[in-house]
Design a protein around this motif. Structure first.
Motif, PDB file in Angstrom:
ATOM      1  N   ARG A  27      -5.193 -32.878  30.662  1.00  0.00           N
ATOM      2  CA  ARG A  27      -4.426 -32.536  31.864  1.00  0.00           C
ATOM      3  C   ARG A  27      -4.181 -33.753  32.754  1.00  0.00           C
ATOM      4  O   ARG A  27      -3.047 -34.054  33.097  1.00  0.00           O
ATOM      5  N   TRP A  33      -0.231 -30.224  31.021  1.00  0.00           N
ATOM      6  CA  TRP A  33      -0.736 -29.244  31.990  1.00  0.00           C
ATOM      7  C   TRP A  33      -0.798 -27.836  31.430  1.00  0.00           C
ATOM      8  O   TRP A  33      -1.272 -26.917  32.082  1.00  0.00           O
ATOM      9  N   GLY A  34      -0.243 -27.631  30.237  1.00  0.00           N
ATOM     10  CA  GLY A  34      -0.206 -26.282  29.676  1.00  0.00           C
ATOM     11  C   GLY A  34      -1.591 -25.713  29.402  1.00  0.00           C
ATOM     12  O   GLY A  34      -1.806 -24.509  29.453  1.00  0.00           O
ATOM     13  N   VAL A  74      -1.177 -25.965  23.417  1.00  0.00           N
ATOM     14  CA  VAL A  74      -0.110 -24.967  23.520  1.00  0.00           C
ATOM     15  C   VAL A  74       1.264 -25.626  23.400  1.00  0.00           C
ATOM     16  O   VAL A  74       2.203 -25.011  22.897  1.00  0.00           O
ATOM     17  N   GLU A  75       1.351 -26.877  23.830  1.00  0.00           N
ATOM     18  CA  GLU A  75       2.648 -27.567  23.761  1.00  0.00           C
ATOM     19  C   GLU A  75       3.113 -27.766  22.319  1.00  0.00           C
ATOM     20  O   GLU A  75       4.287 -28.050  22.084  1.00  0.00           O
ATOM     21  N   GLY A  78       5.754 -24.178  20.614  1.00  0.00           N
ATOM     22  CA  GLY A  78       7.206 -23.976  20.630  1.00  0.00           C
ATOM     23  C   GLY A  78       7.839 -24.719  21.772  1.00  0.00           C
ATOM     24  O   GLY A  78       7.150 -25.381  22.556  1.00  0.00           O
ATOM     25  N   ARG A  79       9.130 -24.616  21.871  1.00  0.00           N
ATOM     26  CA  ARG A  79       9.842 -25.241  22.984  1.00  0.00           C
ATOM     27  C   ARG A  79      10.977 -24.308  23.383  1.00  0.00           C
ATOM     28  O   ARG A  79      11.297 -23.352  22.669  1.00  0.00           O
ATOM     29  N   GLU A  80      11.586 -24.617  24.509  1.00  0.00           N
ATOM     30  CA  GLU A  80      12.674 -23.784  25.005  1.00  0.00           C
ATOM     31  C   GLU A  80      13.754 -23.657  23.936  1.00  0.00           C
ATOM     32  O   GLU A  80      14.190 -24.640  23.350  1.00  0.00           O
ATOM     33  N   LEU A  83      11.016 -20.737  20.575  1.00  0.00           N
ATOM     34  CA  LEU A  83       9.661 -20.274  20.872  1.00  0.00           C
ATOM     35  C   LEU A  83       8.919 -19.983  19.578  1.00  0.00           C
ATOM     36  O   LEU A  83       9.507 -19.558  18.587  1.00  0.00           O
ATOM     37  N   GLN A  87       4.623 -16.751  21.098  1.00  0.00           N
ATOM     38  CA  GLN A  87       5.168 -16.857  22.462  1.00  0.00           C
ATOM     39  C   GLN A  87       6.265 -15.818  22.689  1.00  0.00           C
ATOM     40  O   GLN A  87       6.313 -15.152  23.723  1.00  0.00           O
ATOM     41  N   PRO A 103      -1.293 -19.432  27.983  1.00  0.00           N
ATOM     42  CA  PRO A 103      -1.368 -20.483  26.968  1.00  0.00           C
ATOM     43  C   PRO A 103      -2.642 -20.388  26.123  1.00  0.00           C
ATOM     44  O   PRO A 103      -2.589 -20.534  24.889  1.00  0.00           O
ATOM     45  N   GLU A 106      -2.349 -17.536  23.731  1.00  0.00           N
ATOM     46  CA  GLU A 106      -1.410 -17.809  22.635  1.00  0.00           C
ATOM     47  C   GLU A 106      -2.048 -18.671  21.553  1.00  0.00           C
ATOM     48  O   GLU A 106      -1.867 -18.424  20.358  1.00  0.00           O
TER      49      GLU A 106
END
Lengths: 157, 789
Positions: A27, A33-34, A74-75, A78-80, A83, A87, A103, A106
């Motif tokens: 972090r 930060w996820g 978690v990053e 997936g991504r925008e 997913l 997610q 997160p 998941e």
């Protein structure tokens, strides 16, 4: 102390204080930060990541213990616009409220489905008993796991 | 900046009444949503707090020199660095920013420090030397009322006393049942810790990004404490990781602002879990004495309640909590005669304040146990007894208030009874992990007994007693690159309940647009009031609907003016398919009517309410929402282990604007109620919290929570937007009482205290006893002993 580790497929390094946890390094030093910090005692699972493929609470792992190892957060899921099925299932099932535990859940669900493609309710509850959620009462999280299992079964039989 | 200013909208076409997907769903599942603890800005310092280890002590001297000499430490502050008398509080400013001459609870802030890193700040806080003279502490709520008790507050130990006389409190009944009940101190335990970032501004002011429940109340409390006008203390909402009441009071806000203003550097403060337990208020512990009288046929005749709440060291929202507990003490039943005497005291325990259910939870434990006890005494079915006495529209409450709005309590309970029951396969034939205690059960389920319990409860929506908790919203309609865009600006706080999604649904419904953009909540728009008291669907929703309505009026006026001037319009104007119609005739395209854009700001107010008079009579509450819960439990009678098999919840919401969101509130609220029934209690030892961690304070896990079946009752509330009532608290109010009732059914034991322990279930510890009701304090009721607003 200088720590070098592989995070989500990329070698990263940071100069951390000797007492730093893997969570704090992710972090505060690597800007990931996820992964969330909610209890700092391994009770809530909000900081769940994979360390060399094993599900761990990153608050219970010293950054120094992760030297030279593979970390997935978690990053990595997936991504925008693309997913991860887990997610997407959390959104579809309404398993997200405040989202702080999401997160960690998941990652834990994705880990469960790596080992058991079609878990029963009992297996789901046992596997997720290390993750706390204060908003949902867990019902829709169980639903989400089934949705994700069905979805993933469709694409990779 | 790390703060999300605009939240893009998903879920096109999702209008009111649809289970729309969350507008903040995608960033949350990606881990990209920025909570208070995720805030970061270049060059920021980290703040830490020094807290008193004593519940009552004189502060002789605070020495920060050691801390200031440590590496990375930039600043330290004590009360000596502040002008005297800087105090804050929700409605009554009685809490010192930093302890002055005395500390009144263990955990009270005494000094603050700022350093380059969080570790250095924590180390510096530990190096601050405080010389305390320990004083006698009042750590028991009944002890606080003794004449010789040391005064905790400058106003004595009575925080507020409420007396409600209704009918003839001496009225005789055929059957009386009597009970004494205790409720432990519950923690809201939102997973997101208290966190925020204060950034000093060029104009001498400060911008605070913070996880909170009510930005404008925070602003009002911070400004005088940092010596700035409100206009120079600008608040912006950071992502909120749950709240449940814990964020209604100020926590790190003032400290971070003071450090930022003193150092000229941004200052971030984040509490760890342990500090979080000391850093926010908790649910009031309660002791409740009740005598309930009924006729032989089951009709209630008289209800006499004396209740005592432990408010802890400072006022917080206690005046409103004890009002709620007192007005709801007899439960959702018509009772022609009553005497209710509710007292909240100051003690040297940690301050109590808002938590989901707000006084109604504690009394539900008592009034529902009484109804079961009465049913047993009358040899009557407990549900039938409730239905005989249940409130309805037109009922007169003990305060004399008449329920003019919707009150479908009967339907709520009947629907609850009709919910499907779980399988009743005996324990011996099931997977071992389904035994009470799960894999930890060392028996074979020989003495596992099932129990079923019901609870019915109710609560007020929005603020009571004449409080004007208005809500403002601004809506702008304009032409964007991809069509018409509506932008909403409200200071209403999303804590995870799904408010922003509901507000977007309202905009789509009112303006017929697909694309809705929501500005971040901040103090650049007027107050929306608190995200509490289940009020934002009605209040922020009402404000957004009103602003949309005003924008639509402007749009129609423009359409009419720009259409064939002077021509008679072919009917009333309406919106459809992106066009303005007069009757069936299209008179304009919305997208072509938005130069210049249209904007409106509106304030929504609920109907006015009134305070109670000297006999506790008045019209204190805006509207009421009812909830029912059925709990099915299994108890291992040998081991005292419990498995909750199923919870069945029904909630009266007026109108479900987002049905899946309502389900989420029922399921999540049920879990918090189960927690209070079986697991959750802040253990106080001589005023000190002994279990400030998730290792020792047990939250329900996914193994503790059973499946929840639920149903929603929609009987519109007259005059409310879409007929909606609030949805946030109904399940929490009734779940604890329902689980306790089911445990009594399974064990046959009295179980007069929650949380219920294994010792209670096997009879090692008997029912809690009392030497008799707490004395009535010698203060005038029902008004607060001082004007707290």
């Amino acid at each position: 102390m200088l720590i070098r580790l592989n995070v989500n497929g990329e070698w990263r390094e940071a100069d951390v204080w000797p007492g730093s946890s893997l969570l704090a390094m992710l972090r505060d030093d690597l800007g990931l930060w996820g992964t969330k910090n909610a209890c700092e005692q391994g009770e809530c699972g909000s900081c769940s990541v994979w360390l060399d493929g094993d599900l761990v609470c990153s608050c219970l792992v010293l950054a120094a213990q992760a030297e030279g190892r593979m970390v997935e957060t978690v990053e990595s899921l997936g991504r925008e616009g693309a997913l991860h099925p887990v997610q997407a299932a959390f959104l579809e099932a309404g398993a997200v409220q405040c989202g702080f535990c999401t997160p960690g859940f998941e990652v834990a669900v994705a880990d469960l489905l790596r080992h058991d493609a079609h878990p029963t309710d009992e297996t789901i509850r046992e596997a997720l008993s290390g993750n706390l959620c204060r908003c949902t009462g867990y019902q829709k999280i169980v639903d989400a796991v089934h949705v994700a299992a069905d979805r993933m079964g469709e694409v990779a039989p | 900046m790390p703060v999300t200013d605009r939240i893009a909208e998903a879920g096109k076409g999702a209008i009111v009444g649809v289970s729309a997907p969350r507008v903040d769903g995608t960033p949350k599942v990606l881990g990209e949503f920025a909570y208070g603890s995720d805030l970061w800005v270049e060059g920021m310092l980290h703040g830490a707090t020094v807290r008193s280890p004593h519940p009552s002590a004189r502060v002789r001297h605070v020495d920060v020199s050691g801390a200031l000499a440590m590496p990375g430490v930039r600043h330290a502050m004590t009360a000596a660095d502040l002008p005297a008398g800087r105090r804050y509080g929700l409605d009554y400013a009685d809490q010192p920013v930093l302890a002055e001459d005395v500390v009144r609870y263990a955990g009270e802030p005494v000094a603050i420090v700022a350093a380059d890193s969080a570790e250095e700040a924590r180390a510096a806080a530990a190096a601050v030397r405080v010389d305390y003279e320990v004083l006698p502490a009042v750590t028991d709520m009944e002890a606080a009322l003794r004449p010789d008790a040391p005064p905790v507050s400058e106003r004595g130990n009575v925080l507020r006393h409420v007396r409600i006389e209704h009918g003839d409190p001496e009225a005789e009944a055929d059957v009386w049942v009597e009970g004494y009940y205790e409720v432990g101190m519950q923690d809201q335990a939102p997973l997101g810790p208290e966190a925020g970032l204060a950034i000093p501004a060029a104009d001498g002011g400060v911008d605070l990004y913070v996880s909170t429940q009510w930005l404008h109340s925070d602003q009002k409390q911070i400004a005088p404490c940092v010596g700035l006008p409100e206009s120079k203390v600008r608040l912006h909402l950071a992502g909120v990781g749950g709240a449940f009441g814990a964020r209604e009071d100020v926590h790190m806000h003032i400290h971070a602002c003071l450090l930022a203003l003193a150092t000229g550097r941004p200052v971030k403060m984040t509490y760890g879990r342990e500090e979080s337990f000391f850093g926010h208020v908790h649910r009031h512990p309660a002791r409740i004495w009740v005598r309930t009288g009924a006729r032989r046929d089951g009709m209630l005749v008289n209800c006499r309640v004396r209740l005592l709440l432990d408010g802890g060291a400072y006022t917080s929202s206690s005046p409103a909590v004890v009002l709620n507990a007192s007005t709801f003490a007899p439960g959702p039943y018509e009772v022609p005669n009553a005497l209710i005497e509710g007292t909240c005291v100051y003690t040297n325990n940690p301050p109590a304040g808002a938590m989901r259910g707000f006084g109604a939870v504690q009394v539900c434990v008592a009034h529902e146990a009484q109804m079961d006890r009465l049913a047993a005494a009358l040899d009557m079915d407990p549900v039938e007894l409730r239905l005989k006495n249940v409130l309805h529209t037109g009922s007169v409450l003990p305060t004399g208030q008449v329920i003019h709005g919707s009150a479908p309590a009967r339907e709520v309970l009947e629907r609850c009874v009709a919910l499907p029951m779980p399988s009743d396969l005996p324990a011996a034939f099931r997977d071992r992990v389904t035994l009470p205690g799960g894999a930890g059960n060392v028996g074979r389920g020989e003495h596992v007994r099932r129990g079923v319990g019901y609870a019915l409860g109710y609560k007020n929506i929005a603020y009571s007693e004449g409080y004007d908790d208005s809500s403002e919203a601004r809506v702008r309609l304009e032409r964007g690159p991809h069509g018409v865009v509506a932008t909403v600006h409200s200071a209403a706080v999303e804590v995870g309940q799904g408010l922003q999604t509901v507000l977007a649904q309202i905009v789509r419904t009112e303006l017929g647009v697909d694309e809705v953009v929501q500005m971040g909540a901040d103090t650049e728009v007027g107050s929306a009031g608190s995200t509490s008291a289940s009020r934002q669907t009605v209040m922020a929703g009402g404000a957004v609907a009103a602003a949309c309505s005003r924008v639509r009026e402007h749009l129609f006026a423009r359409a009419a003016a720009r259409s064939h001037a002077g021509a008679t319009l072919a009917g009333p104007l309406r919106l459809a398919d992106g066009r303005v119609f007069a009757g069936d005739v299209a008179i304009g395209v919305v997208a072509d009517l938005l130069d210049p854009p249209l904007e409106a700001t509106e304030v929504y107010r609920h109907r006015p309410t009134a305070r109670l008079d000297g006999r506790g009579q008045g019209d204190p509450h805006v509207m009421f929402a009812f909830g029912a819960m059925r709990a099915v439990v299994e108890v291992d009678l040998d081991l005292g282990l419990v498995r909750v098999v199923q919870l069945g919840g029904v909630q009266d919401v007026g109108k479900a604007l987002n049905p899946r969101g309502v389900e989420g509130q029922i399921e999540g609220g049920a879990a918090q109620g189960l927690g209070l029934a079986l697991l959750e209690e802040i253990q106080l030892r001589d005023g000190k919290i002994a279990n400030a961690s998730f290792t020792d304070y047990l939250l329900p896990t996914i193994l503790d929570m059973p499946p929840v079946v639920s149903a929603i009752v929609e009987e519109p509330e007259p005059g409310s937007p879409y007929g909606a009532k609030g949805v946030g608290e109904g399940a929490t109010i009734v779940a604890t009482a329902a689980v306790a009732a089911a445990l009594r059914d399974a064990t046959g034991r009295e179980l007069s205290r929650v949380p219920v322990t294994p010792d209670d279930l096997v009879g090692i510890s008997g029912p809690r006893t009392s030497a008799g009701p707490a004395p009535i304090p010698d203060v005038p009721g029902p008004r607060p002993v001082y004007e707290y607003r």
